[in-house]
Scaffold this active site. Structure first.
Site, PDB file in Angstrom:
ATOM      1  N   MET A 138      88.965  33.552  31.436  1.00  0.00           N
ATOM      2  CA  MET A 138      88.869  32.619  30.306  1.00  0.00           C
ATOM      3  C   MET A 138      90.264  32.389  29.716  1.00  0.00           C
ATOM      4  SD  MET A 138      85.220  33.203  28.466  1.00  0.00           S
ATOM      5  CE  MET A 138      85.678  34.574  27.436  1.00  0.00           C
TER       6      MET A 138
ATOM      7  N   LEU B 108      95.892  35.209  29.353  1.00  0.00           N
ATOM      8  CA  LEU B 108      96.058  36.208  30.416  1.00  0.00           C
ATOM      9  C   LEU B 108      97.045  37.309  30.019  1.00  0.00           C
ATOM     10  CD1 LEU B 108      96.227  33.774  33.475  1.00  0.00           C
ATOM     11  CD2 LEU B 108      94.217  34.815  32.410  1.00  0.00           C
TER      12      LEU B 108
ATOM     13  N   LEU C 210      93.797  46.757  28.132  1.00  0.00           N
ATOM     14  CA  LEU C 210      94.304  45.432  27.788  1.00  0.00           C
ATOM     15  C   LEU C 210      93.127  44.469  27.690  1.00  0.00           C
ATOM     16  CD1 LEU C 210      97.582  45.062  29.887  1.00  0.00           C
ATOM     17  CD2 LEU C 210      97.195  46.179  27.684  1.00  0.00           C
ATOM     18  N   SER C 211      93.180  43.611  26.683  1.00  0.00           N
ATOM     19  CA  SER C 211      92.113  42.636  26.460  1.00  0.00           C
ATOM     20  C   SER C 211      92.710  41.443  25.740  1.00  0.00           C
ATOM     21  CB  SER C 211      91.023  43.263  25.582  1.00  0.00           C
ATOM     22  OG  SER C 211      90.204  42.254  25.030  1.00  0.00           O
TER      23      SER C 211
ATOM     24  N   GLN D   8      79.406  43.640  32.662  1.00  0.00           N
ATOM     25  CA  GLN D   8      79.475  42.298  33.262  1.00  0.00           C
ATOM     26  C   GLN D   8      79.577  42.403  34.790  1.00  0.00           C
ATOM     27  OE1 GLN D   8      81.925  38.825  31.810  1.00  0.00           O
ATOM     28  NE2 GLN D   8      83.378  39.603  33.300  1.00  0.00           N
TER      29      GLN D   8
ATOM     30  N   LYS E 189      87.092  46.509  33.040  1.00  0.00           N
ATOM     31  CA  LYS E 189      86.986  46.685  31.591  1.00  0.00           C
ATOM     32  C   LYS E 189      85.629  46.189  31.108  1.00  0.00           C
ATOM     33  CE  LYS E 189      88.571  44.179  28.300  1.00  0.00           C
ATOM     34  NZ  LYS E 189      87.362  44.063  27.440  1.00  0.00           N
TER      35      LYS E 189
ATOM     36  N   ALA F 260      98.459  41.589  31.583  1.00  0.00           N
ATOM     37  CA  ALA F 260      98.751  42.339  32.816  1.00  0.00           C
ATOM     38  C   ALA F 260      97.483  42.719  33.587  1.00  0.00           C
ATOM     39  CB  ALA F 260      99.560  43.587  32.475  1.00  0.00           C
ATOM     40  N   GLY F 261      96.353  42.833  32.883  1.00  0.00           N
ATOM     41  CA  GLY F 261      95.090  43.119  33.582  1.00  0.00           C
ATOM     42  C   GLY F 261      94.731  41.986  34.536  1.00  0.00           C
ATOM     43  N   HIS F 262      94.965  40.752  34.107  1.00  0.00           N
ATOM     44  CA  HIS F 262      94.688  39.606  34.983  1.00  0.00           C
ATOM     45  C   HIS F 262      95.678  39.562  36.150  1.00  0.00           C
ATOM     46  CE1 HIS F 262      92.931  38.180  31.056  1.00  0.00           C
ATOM     47  NE2 HIS F 262      91.930  37.932  31.871  1.00  0.00           N
TER      48      HIS F 262
HETATM   49  O1  PAF Z   1      85.401  38.135  32.013  1.00  0.00           O
HETATM   50  C1  PAF Z   1      85.626  36.937  31.727  1.00  0.00           C
HETATM   51  O2  PAF Z   1      86.760  36.511  31.475  1.00  0.00           O
HETATM   52  C2  PAF Z   1      84.448  35.982  31.674  1.00  0.00           C
HETATM   53  O3  PAF Z   1      83.303  36.594  31.187  1.00  0.00           O
HETATM   54  C3  PAF Z   1      84.186  35.277  33.021  1.00  0.00           C
HETATM   55  C4  PAF Z   1      83.776  36.261  34.087  1.00  0.00           C
HETATM   56  C5  PAF Z   1      85.431  34.519  33.457  1.00  0.00           C
HETATM   57  C6  PAF Z   1      83.036  34.276  32.852  1.00  0.00           C
HETATM   58  O4  PAF Z   1      83.334  33.331  31.882  1.00  0.00           O
END
Ligand code: PAF
Length: 281
Positions: free
Chosen positions: A30, A33, A184-185, A153, A149, A35-37
């Protein structure tokens, strides 16, 4: 890095690469972004020559009154970070492209989506499952990567993919933490420096509880201590600190044969933070 915003262009581009025999990895995000991404993109690059990231702030996974409007949006900086990490294509659809006029479908996953976040945020996982199924259909990746994290999900997405016979392999990537253990979030951006320092009590409390459980302390007592630590540190609301079966998310009152996971969600300042930890003998 190519940025694509409409579905026919995405399908044409990826169709060509698929015909050329390239494996495709998808990293759904989403945005906002960190460092986790980057770790997700790096792992994706190890698994496929063509890495696609998506950025879509999915309105369907936010309940009314949640942080949809203030969720950080910074596509230019995100695009630069993705490009530097080796992402080849950014899929950045608008809300109208994702949910055109008349859109009327919602995907509900039972089982692991029901407790914890499912109970605290009704409808949240329907929104996640709906958009993830759409992203998997749009990109048709060989592999899709998600951060651990958001452990629940990940469990919900694994269930979705297994139940609907989707072809993509789902890979969980370990949590990236700062030098004092805080996961990280994107939502850490809501915290003041003081709250950020206090938030580090969350991984400490989970680590302490995991250690106590492994030493044989009753689970209930270890969880109660963790909750007390969070309150002392300044967390204002503790939604849960819970020991769960790592796959089904069923509650556990003792360790057994199957993998167990401690999961927590608690609010500090303007942020609701999640964290989790394996509890393994
Ligand atoms: O983890 C996320 O960033 C969101 O929940 C995802 C998986 C991109 C779905 O919108």
């Amino acid at each position: 890095m190519q940025i694509i915003r409409d579905l026919p262009a995405l399908r044409a581009t990826l169709g060509e690469r698929r015909l050329a025999g390239d494996r495709i990895a998808l990293v759904p995000t989403m945005g906002a972004l960190h460092a986790g991404h980057v770790a997700l993109i790096e792992e994706a690059r190890r698994r496929a020559p063509l890495v696609v990231a998506s950025i879509f702030v999915n309105p369907r996974q936010f309940a009314p009154g949640e942080d949809l409007d203030r969720y950080p949006r910074r596509e230019r900086a995100d695009a630069q970070m993705l490009e530097e990490a080796g992402c080849a294509l950014l899929w950045a659809p608008s809300a109208d492209t994702m949910y055109p006029q008349g859109f009327a479908t919602s995907v509900t996953v039972g089982g692991p989506s029901e407790p914890l976040e499912g109970a605290a945020r009704p409808g949240h996982f329907d929104g996640v499952a709906t958009v993830v199924l759409k992203l998997l259909n749009q990109v048709q990746p060989d592999v899709a990567l998600f951060g651990e994290k958001d452990w629940q999900q990940l469990a919900v997405i694994r269930r979705l993919v297994a139940d609907l016979d989707l072809a993509a392999e789902i890979v969980g990537v370990p949590i990236v933490r700062d030098d004092q253990g805080l996961a990280l979030s994107s939502r850490n951006a809501y915290l003041t420096p003081e709250e950020l320092a206090a938030a580090r009590a969350l991984p400490r409390a989970l680590g302490e509880a995991a250690g106590a459980i492994l030493k044989g302390q009753p689970v209930e007592a270890a969880l109660a201590t963790a909750c007390a630590r969070l309150s002392e540190a300044g967390f204002s609301a503790i939604d849960y600190v819970s020991l769960r079966d790592a796959e089904t998310l069923a509650p556990l009152d003792a360790l057994g044969e199957r993998p167990a996971r401690l999961l927590a969600a608690a609010k500090i300042g303007a942020a609701r933070l999640l964290d989790n930890l394996a509890v393994a003998r």
